[in-house]
Design a protein around this motif. Structure first.
Motif, short mmCIF file in Angstrom:
data_model
loop_
_atom_site.label_atom_id
_atom_site.label_comp_id
_atom_site.label_asym_id
_atom_site.label_seq_id
_atom_site.Cartn_x
_atom_site.Cartn_y
_atom_site.Cartn_z
N GLU A 183 40.53 42.75 36.20
CA GLU A 183 40.19 43.18 37.55
C GLU A 183 41.48 43.60 38.25
O GLU A 183 42.50 42.93 38.11
N PHE A 184 41.44 44.72 38.95
CA PHE A 184 42.56 45.18 39.77
C PHE A 184 42.15 45.11 41.24
O PHE A 184 41.00 45.45 41.58
N TYR A 185 43.10 44.74 42.08
CA TYR A 185 42.88 44.76 43.52
C TYR A 185 44.06 45.45 44.19
O TYR A 185 45.21 45.29 43.76
N LEU A 186 43.78 46.22 45.23
CA LEU A 186 44.81 46.85 46.05
C LEU A 186 44.53 46.56 47.50
O LEU A 186 43.46 46.92 48.01
N ASN A 187 45.45 45.85 48.14
CA ASN A 187 45.30 45.47 49.54
C ASN A 187 43.94 44.82 49.80
O ASN A 187 43.25 45.12 50.78
N GLY A 188 43.56 43.93 48.87
CA GLY A 188 42.36 43.14 49.02
C GLY A 188 41.07 43.78 48.53
O GLY A 188 40.01 43.15 48.56
N VAL A 189 41.13 45.01 48.05
CA VAL A 189 39.94 45.74 47.61
C VAL A 189 39.90 45.82 46.08
O VAL A 189 40.91 46.16 45.45
N LEU A 190 38.76 45.50 45.48
CA LEU A 190 38.58 45.61 44.04
C LEU A 190 38.57 47.09 43.66
O LEU A 190 37.70 47.85 44.07
N THR A 191 39.55 47.50 42.84
CA THR A 191 39.69 48.92 42.50
C THR A 191 39.41 49.24 41.05
O THR A 191 39.25 50.41 40.69
N ALA A 192 39.37 48.23 40.17
CA ALA A 192 39.10 48.49 38.76
C ALA A 192 38.55 47.25 38.08
O ALA A 192 38.93 46.13 38.41
N GLU A 193 37.66 47.47 37.12
CA GLU A 193 37.14 46.42 36.24
C GLU A 193 36.97 47.03 34.85
O GLU A 193 36.51 48.16 34.72
N GLN A 194 37.34 46.28 33.82
CA GLN A 194 37.14 46.78 32.47
C GLN A 194 37.24 45.62 31.48
O GLN A 194 38.04 44.71 31.67
N ASP A 195 36.46 45.70 30.41
CA ASP A 195 36.54 44.74 29.32
C ASP A 195 37.34 45.40 28.20
O ASP A 195 36.85 46.34 27.55
N LEU A 196 38.55 44.93 27.98
CA LEU A 196 39.42 45.53 26.98
C LEU A 196 39.05 45.14 25.55
O LEU A 196 39.69 45.59 24.60
#
Length: 244
Positions: A183-196
């Protein structure tokens, strides 16, 4: 009058609550609170040294990464030392990584993770996926929505729209990985999700330019890397919590 009194008391209560949230907190950069220490957080940057880091594939040598104003800063206009990506001495698998960053006008950098450091991998980006860092004045900002700050670089646009602060101002970012799910977050917002670990991810890599690098995106454990950028990039408050 009664309504005004009630509204005033409520406003005062909110203000007091906001003030109390700051009481007893430590506003000094690059430090952990007692609560964070109890929770298992570890600083990756102490604000004074580059202890715990080294230059990718070159070890602990003098580099363009310097300490300036309690920031870990990649100095673009120095040519007497080595340039390159800075990587952690330690490898991480399941983790919650948080950091702050600021970039110059038109700047482009990134944070790589699951980096497999070895001579056959020429660069950190050829092995580890990237959390993109990008100024809104960079050409890529309008040209490619998959390369904006907070994106899983080159693969997806922001999952939810997040505002990147202007050049020279601090942004807050977070990378969380558990058993290959990120999971990626930028300034508190979820910006990406991925199962590697998924077939979907393998298919995406196989169709990308990263397919030419045999180890790219194929592991869920490795080093964390900060990308050298020719116009300057700075980090602070870099901390990590290893997860089960």
């Amino acid at each position: 009058m009664k309504n005004f009194f009630i509204k005033s008391v409520a406003t005062l209560g909110i203000a007091t609550l906001g003030l109390s949230s700051f009481v007893g907190t430590n506003n000094e950069p690059n430090q952990l609170s007692e609560q964070e220490k109890k929770e298992g957080w570890t600083l990756l940057f102490d604000g004074k040294t580059t202890n715990g880091w080294h230059l990718y594939n070159k070890g602990k040598i003098p580099t363009a990464w310097i300490i300036q104003n309690n920031e870990l800063y990649c100095k673009p206009d120095t040519f007497t030392v080595e340039h390159g990506d800075l990587v952690t001495d330690k490898e991480y698998q399941n983790f919650d990584l948080r950091f702050e960053w600021k970039i110059t006008v038109g700047g482009n950098s990134g944070v790589f993770f699951n980096v497999v450091e070895k001579e056959s991998n020429p660069t950190a980006w050829s092995t580890g996926p990237e959390y993109q860092l990008l100024d809104t004045k960079h050409d890529d900002y309008e040209a490619n929505v998959k390369k904006r700050a907070g994106c899983l670089y080159g693969f997806f646009p922001q999952k939810n729209a997040a505002v990147t602060k202007p050049a020279g101002e601090w942004n807050e970012s977070r990378i969380k990985q558990v058993n290959g799910k990120i999971e990626f977050y930028l300034n508190g917002v979820l910006t990406a999700e991925q199962d590697l670990t998924s077939k979907d991810w393998k298919d995406l890599v196989a169709k990308s330019n990263f397919k030419y690098f045999s180890t790219f995106g194929k592991t869920v454990k490795g080093r964390i890397a900060l990308q050298d950028w020719s116009k300057g990039i700075a980090f602070k408050n870099i901390k990590i919590k290893e997860l089960q």
